[in-house]
Design a protein around this motif. Structure first.
Motif, PDB file in Angstrom:
ATOM      1  N   GLY A  43      16.065 -19.751  -9.093  1.00 48.59           N
ATOM      2  CA  GLY A  43      17.194 -21.122  -9.082  1.00 48.59           C
ATOM      3  C   GLY A  43      17.315 -22.006  -9.785  1.00 48.59           C
ATOM      4  O   GLY A  43      18.521 -22.580 -10.028  1.00 48.59           O
ATOM      5  N   LEU A  44      16.545 -22.457 -10.617  1.00 55.66           N
ATOM      6  CA  LEU A  44      17.170 -23.345 -12.558  1.00 55.66           C
ATOM      7  C   LEU A  44      17.599 -22.939 -12.767  1.00 55.66           C
ATOM      8  O   LEU A  44      18.236 -23.702 -13.284  1.00 55.66           O
ATOM      9  N   LEU A  45      17.374 -21.532 -12.887  1.00 49.27           N
ATOM     10  CA  LEU A  45      18.853 -20.604 -14.020  1.00 49.27           C
ATOM     11  C   LEU A  45      19.571 -20.205 -13.546  1.00 49.27           C
ATOM     12  O   LEU A  45      20.795 -20.904 -14.429  1.00 49.27           O
ATOM     13  N   GLU A  46      20.099 -20.440 -12.183  1.00 49.61           N
ATOM     14  CA  GLU A  46      21.396 -21.347 -11.338  1.00 49.61           C
ATOM     15  C   GLU A  46      21.572 -22.444 -11.467  1.00 49.61           C
ATOM     16  O   GLU A  46      23.131 -22.915 -12.346  1.00 49.61           O
ATOM     17  N   LEU A  47      20.813 -23.808 -11.684  1.00 45.11           N
ATOM     18  CA  LEU A  47      21.439 -24.278 -11.528  1.00 45.11           C
ATOM     19  C   LEU A  47      21.711 -25.643 -12.907  1.00 45.11           C
ATOM     20  O   LEU A  47      22.427 -25.606 -13.763  1.00 45.11           O
ATOM     21  N   ALA A  48      21.163 -24.396 -14.258  1.00 47.52           N
ATOM     22  CA  ALA A  48      21.639 -24.354 -15.746  1.00 47.52           C
ATOM     23  C   ALA A  48      22.846 -23.535 -15.880  1.00 47.52           C
ATOM     24  O   ALA A  48      23.327 -24.498 -17.007  1.00 47.52           O
ATOM     25  N   GLU A  49      23.096 -22.645 -15.111  1.00 45.56           N
ATOM     26  CA  GLU A  49      24.669 -21.863 -15.547  1.00 45.56           C
ATOM     27  C   GLU A  49      25.434 -23.034 -15.236  1.00 45.56           C
ATOM     28  O   GLU A  49      26.376 -22.892 -15.905  1.00 45.56           O
ATOM     29  N   GLN A  50      25.224 -23.717 -13.766  1.00 46.25           N
ATOM     30  CA  GLN A  50      26.226 -24.755 -13.336  1.00 46.25           C
ATOM     31  C   GLN A  50      26.042 -25.967 -14.662  1.00 46.25           C
ATOM     32  O   GLN A  50      27.212 -26.197 -14.779  1.00 46.25           O
ATOM     33  N   GLN A 106      24.071 -21.359 -24.380  1.00 44.66           N
ATOM     34  CA  GLN A 106      22.721 -21.538 -24.887  1.00 44.66           C
ATOM     35  C   GLN A 106      22.483 -21.043 -26.216  1.00 44.66           C
ATOM     36  O   GLN A 106      22.776 -19.854 -26.299  1.00 44.66           O
ATOM     37  N   LYS A 107      22.027 -21.868 -26.692  1.00 45.95           N
ATOM     38  CA  LYS A 107      21.669 -21.692 -28.704  1.00 45.95           C
ATOM     39  C   LYS A 107      20.253 -21.440 -28.649  1.00 45.95           C
ATOM     40  O   LYS A 107      19.828 -22.747 -27.665  1.00 45.95           O
ATOM     41  N   GLY A 108      19.367 -20.661 -28.793  1.00 51.10           N
ATOM     42  CA  GLY A 108      17.736 -20.691 -29.164  1.00 51.10           C
ATOM     43  C   GLY A 108      17.055 -21.109 -27.965  1.00 51.10           C
ATOM     44  O   GLY A 108      16.925 -20.394 -27.101  1.00 51.10           O
ATOM     45  N   ALA A 109      15.846 -22.060 -27.760  1.00 45.66           N
ATOM     46  CA  ALA A 109      15.488 -22.458 -26.160  1.00 45.66           C
ATOM     47  C   ALA A 109      16.249 -22.462 -24.690  1.00 45.66           C
ATOM     48  O   ALA A 109      17.327 -23.290 -25.037  1.00 45.66           O
ATOM     49  N   LEU A 110      15.701 -21.822 -24.096  1.00 44.06           N
ATOM     50  CA  LEU A 110      16.242 -21.952 -22.881  1.00 44.06           C
ATOM     51  C   LEU A 110      16.496 -23.079 -21.852  1.00 44.06           C
ATOM     52  O   LEU A 110      15.170 -23.205 -21.867  1.00 44.06           O
ATOM     53  N   ALA A 111      17.556 -23.788 -21.862  1.00 44.70           N
ATOM     54  CA  ALA A 111      17.485 -25.371 -20.987  1.00 44.70           C
ATOM     55  C   ALA A 111      17.391 -25.379 -19.653  1.00 44.70           C
ATOM     56  O   ALA A 111      18.613 -24.823 -19.571  1.00 44.70           O
ATOM     57  N   VAL A 112      16.868 -25.209 -18.986  1.00 42.17           N
ATOM     58  CA  VAL A 112      16.543 -25.856 -17.428  1.00 42.17           C
ATOM     59  C   VAL A 112      16.284 -27.515 -16.894  1.00 42.17           C
ATOM     60  O   VAL A 112      15.992 -27.992 -17.462  1.00 42.17           O
ATOM     61  N   PHE A 147      25.333 -16.470  -5.613  1.00 48.78           N
ATOM     62  CA  PHE A 147      25.264 -17.000  -6.439  1.00 48.78           C
ATOM     63  C   PHE A 147      24.059 -16.284  -7.614  1.00 48.78           C
ATOM     64  O   PHE A 147      24.222 -15.906  -8.504  1.00 48.78           O
ATOM     65  N   ILE A 148      22.768 -15.747  -6.750  1.00 50.78           N
ATOM     66  CA  ILE A 148      21.761 -15.398  -7.639  1.00 50.78           C
ATOM     67  C   ILE A 148      22.148 -14.423  -7.726  1.00 50.78           C
ATOM     68  O   ILE A 148      22.066 -13.813  -8.915  1.00 50.78           O
ATOM     69  N   ARG A 149      22.850 -13.423  -6.765  1.00 51.86           N
ATOM     70  CA  ARG A 149      22.901 -11.847  -6.608  1.00 51.86           C
ATOM     71  C   ARG A 149      24.534 -11.573  -8.291  1.00 51.86           C
ATOM     72  O   ARG A 149      24.268 -10.685  -8.311  1.00 51.86           O
ATOM     73  N   SER A 150      24.583 -12.737  -7.811  1.00 51.93           N
ATOM     74  CA  SER A 150      26.135 -13.128  -8.672  1.00 51.93           C
ATOM     75  C   SER A 150      25.353 -13.605  -9.819  1.00 51.93           C
ATOM     76  O   SER A 150      26.303 -12.335 -11.341  1.00 51.93           O
ATOM     77  N   PHE A 151      24.753 -13.609 -10.810  1.00 53.58           N
ATOM     78  CA  PHE A 151      24.144 -14.025 -11.704  1.00 53.58           C
ATOM     79  C   PHE A 151      23.615 -12.530 -11.906  1.00 53.58           C
ATOM     80  O   PHE A 151      23.698 -12.263 -13.202  1.00 53.58           O
ATOM     81  N   VAL A 152      22.721 -11.835 -11.335  1.00 53.05           N
ATOM     82  CA  VAL A 152      21.770 -10.561 -11.656  1.00 53.05           C
ATOM     83  C   VAL A 152      23.044  -9.807 -11.884  1.00 53.05           C
ATOM     84  O   VAL A 152      22.739  -8.816 -12.690  1.00 53.05           O
TER      85      VAL A 152
END
Length: 115
Positions: free
Chosen positions: A77-84, A90-96, A2-7
Motif C-alpha cells: 500500500g505504501l508503494l502505491e502511495l509512493a508511485e502516486q 526514483q533513484k537511490g533509496a526507495l522513498a515512501v 491498483f496493486i494488481r496493475s502495479f504488480v
C-alpha cells in the motif's frame, strides 16, 4: 485493483528484462561498470535487502529492510502511495510517504506475525 496493475507492470518489465536475448546480457556490462555499481551500494545494504526512506513532512528516517517485506500488504500500500506521489523514476533509496514511527510499526507487525 491498483496493486494488481502495479504488480503486472513489474512482472512485464522483469519478463522483458530477463527474456532470452540474441546476445548475452553480460555484453552490456564491463568489469569497471560492475565495480563502480558495487562501490555505490552502502555497506549496511546487504544481499537480500534494500533501503527505504520513510518521509512525511520534516520527518525522515532511512531503513534497510529485507526483500520479504515486498509481500506485506501494508508495505505494498505504501508503494502505491509512493508511485502516486513520486512516480516510478526514483533513484537511490526507495522513498515512501509515511512517518518513520508508522513505518517502523508496519515492519514490527510484519516481523511479529511470523514469530
Amino acid at each position: 485493483m491498483f496493486i494488481r496493475s502495479f504488480v503486472d507492470k513489474i512482472q512485464k518489465r522483469l519478463v522483458s528484462h530477463f527474456a532470452p536475448r540474441s546476445r548475452p546480457i553480460f555484453n552490456y556490462f564491463n568489469e569497471d561498470s560492475v565495480k563502480a555499481a558495487a562501490v555505490n551500494i552502502p555497506d549496511d545494504v546487504t544481499e537480500g535487502h534494500f533501503a527505504v526512506l520513510a518521509i512525511k513532512g520534516e520527518e525522515t528516517k532511512r531503513f534497510v529492510v529485507e526483500l520479504d517485506y515486498l509481500n506485506n500488504p501494508a508495505f505494498l500500500g505504501l508503494l502505491e502511495l509512493a508511485e502516486q506521489e513520486y512516480g516510478f523514476r526514483q533513484k537511490g533509496a526507495l522513498a515512501v510517504p509515511c512517518r518513520p514511527h508508522e513505518f517502523q510499526k508496519i515492519l514490527d507487525e510484519w516481523r511479529n506475525s511470523f514469530n
